[in-house]
Design a protein around this motif. Structure first.
Motif, short mmCIF file in Angstrom:
data_model
loop_
_atom_site.label_atom_id
_atom_site.label_comp_id
_atom_site.label_asym_id
_atom_site.label_seq_id
_atom_site.Cartn_x
_atom_site.Cartn_y
_atom_site.Cartn_z
N THR A 56 -0.87 -7.60 4.79
CA THR A 56 -0.47 -8.13 6.10
C THR A 56 0.11 -9.53 5.90
O THR A 56 -0.07 -10.15 4.85
N ILE A 114 -0.47 -3.88 15.24
CA ILE A 114 -0.63 -4.54 13.94
C ILE A 114 0.72 -4.71 13.26
O ILE A 114 1.04 -5.81 12.77
N ASN A 144 -3.32 -10.93 11.86
CA ASN A 144 -3.72 -9.75 11.10
C ASN A 144 -4.63 -10.09 9.91
O ASN A 144 -4.98 -9.22 9.13
#
Length: 578
Positions: free
Chosen positions: A374, A405, A379
């Motif tokens: 990420t 996300i 995140n």
């Protein structure tokens, strides 16, 4: 005097016979002795290698690779070489890098970037793109590669070279078909292993169907005639039915290609899922129907589950889900705007659940996706966690959570689907089809989809599973399926066995530890592009044509590989109906 003597190991010779203790002698790139080798065969320059407790086997022949570009910047064919692979077959699915018209490099590399997942910056910076003919392309590799490499003649490059821009969108004239046939004949005489084509839903860099999809059946069959007129050749194809269910029309095309070419035809890849066993047998049924007419169709299948690394930022299998291609097309900002729309999300989720079939069903269990790398602060801490766990914490829908996300990372989040076909019944079905006469082990796609999947470690991972895991077949049988059987299908002579007179393509591994590591991401491609890598475990040595290319997990830097040329290094494998 011998160059190398391997002493004290268990020789698994590739025939399926039980392993036996024997010495193996190598001289001038060939195996010259298998058995007890007296000490007087040792000379001052002989390297004697004690492999007591280890297994010596023939090098693996990988029948479905796409190392066509990578070999030009990575002549060692990593990571396949670490896992015992000594011969690779490239140019599959209708995609190759030659012939290449002057000025066509941009088109071809953008196509390969899209259809085979080769990072465009690597293609732009790792190759000079200044060859033209197939012979010239092979000359860039001849004598400069670490493994043996065979190359199919890809339909897309042939069609583009003859028809130019009209290769996409137009039917070939009879004169153009004749020109393609003459070109293919020249490529085979230069060493091409055969002819590959594609009718699957592949798109070029402009978003148009690739050139081979515009060919008529008559054009394809005319090119198969050329294959049949040359010794030691073969055929390969990918169609939409390869990933789902063969239609009657597709089965008939494959059958007629085999009959017109007088050769076996193989396709990639047969997936197995106990949730839909009828699909597996339907696919094998195409081979059975072809055999009734005297043709031979071979399905490639993988003996392991290949992990897939995906994101919403670059083209991958997600784009192939029903209805998803339109959502994930275009500039990133446009894609993100669509993904923010609740109605678009619900339609994507519905289409995936209700319209997905075949191998793509493996990637639609969205709640069980594992979050990988990420980038956004919001995140942080999500890596390694499953989407449904995060959704529960947030009190949100799992699919909405997944999309939220990836939006936070501007679509760059790495996600790992969890295989839906990892159950005992699926493995039992796999074991059953491995011994089917219409099925062969292979389909790694090594050299393609570099940052998305890593199929190259299948030999070490499968053998480890045979010895210490599920034990669904014997080590000896597994090695036979990865060596002798592909050599036999392609008619490759003097490779795939540990026998006197054969090329010394060998590998030595520890049966107690042989395995493959977890895959990991590295940035070692040209222009710093990323790819997935996987280390071999328990592999002591890999030898090609009598020269070690890997020792104790490290490359030696030597390049003893050969181009496997049709006719010279292969013999004809005819089909019964011809």
């Amino acid at each position: 005097m011998l160059d190398y003597i391997f002493r004290g190991g268990t020789v698994v010779d590739g025939t399926g016979a039980p392993g036996r203790t024997a010495d193996v002698g190598v001289q001038d790139g060939r195996i010259v002795a298998v058995g007890e080798i007296p000490a007087d065969q040792e000379g001052p320059s002989t390297e004697v290698i004690d492999i007591t407790g280890k297994v010596l086997a023939p090098g693996i022949i990988d029948p479905h690779c796409h190392y066509d570009a990578q070999l030009l910047w990575d002549p060692l064919a990593t990571p396949s070489n670490f896992h015992g692979v000594t011969t690779i077959v490239n140019g599959n699915c209708g995609f190759g890098l030659a012939p290449l018209s002057p000025g066509d490099g941009d088109y071809l590399r953008r196509m390969m970037a899209r259809v085979e997942g080769m990072p465009l910056p690597a293609l732009e910076n790792g190759l000079d793109w200044d060859w033209e003919g197939f012979t010239e392309y092979l000359s860039r590799l001849d004598g400069r590669i670490g493994v043996n490499a065979a190359f199919m003649a890809g339909h897309c490059a042939i069609r583009r070279y003859v028809m130019g821009d009209d290769a996409v969108g137009a039917e070939a004239t009879p004169a153009q078909v004749d020109e393609m046939a003459a070109l293919l004949d020249g490529m085979i005489k230069a060493g091409a292993l055969g002819f590959s084509t594609g009718r699957a839903n592949h798109q070029d860099g402009d978003g148009n169907p690739v050139a081979s999809r515009w060919a008529t059946d008559e054009e394809i069959l005319a090119l198969c005639d050329v294959v049949g007129a040359n010794e030691g050749t073969t055929l390969e194809i990918i169609v939409d039915g390869c990933l789902d269910l063969f239609s009657d029309e597709e089965t008939e095309l494959l059958t007629q290609m085999s009959l017109r070419g007088g050769r076996p035809i193989n396709w990639n890849v047969l997936s197995v899922d106990s949730a839909d066993p009828d699909r597996t047998w339907h696919q094998i049924g195409a081979s059975e129907r072809a055999a009734e007419q005297g043709a031979r169709i071979i399905a490639l299948t993988m003996p392991i589950l290949v992990p897939m690394n995906m994101n919403f930022h670059t083209y991958c299998a997600l784009n192939m889900l029903p209805g998803w291609g339109e959502v994930l097309a275009g500039p990133v900002e446009e894609r993100m705007a669509r993904l923010r729309d609740p109605e678009v999300r619900r339609q994507m989720e519905t289409d995936a659940a209700e319209k997905t079939s075949g191998a793509l069903r493996r990637i639609i269990d969205f709640p069980n996706y594992v979050v990988g790398d990420t980038y956004a602060a919001e995140n942080e801490g999500l890596t390694g966690r499953r989407v449904h766990e995060i959704a529960t914490e947030r009190g949100a829908d799992p699919f909405d959570t997944l999309i939220d996300i990836v939006l936070a990372d501007d679509l760059q989040t790495v996600v790992w689907p969890s295989a839906t076909d990892n159950d005992p019944d699926s493995w039992k079905l796999r074991a059953e089809i491995w011994d089917n006469p219409h099925v062969m082990i292979g389909g790694s796609d090594a050299g393609a989809h570099l940052d998305r999947m890593c199929g190259s470690p299948y030999p070490t991972k499968w053998i480890g599973d045979c010895l210490r895991g599920r034990k669904l077949t014997t080590m000896e049988r597994a090695i036979e399926m990865m060596t002798t059987e592909p050599a036999t299908l392609f008619g490759i002579t003097d490779r795939g066995r540990v026998a006197e007179g054969f090329h010394a393509d060998l590998w030595v591994f520890d049966p107690e530890t042989v395995d493959a590591s977890m895959v990991y991401l590295v940035d070692d491609l040209p222009a710093g592009s990323s790819r997935l890598m996987c280390d071999a475990i328990g592999v002591d040595l890999v030898m090609v044509n009598g020269a070690p290319i890997v020792r104790d997990g490290e490359t030696t830097g030597t390049t003893p590989g050969s181009i496997v040329r049709s006719g010279r290094d292969t013999e004809t494998v005819a089909v019964p109906g011809v």
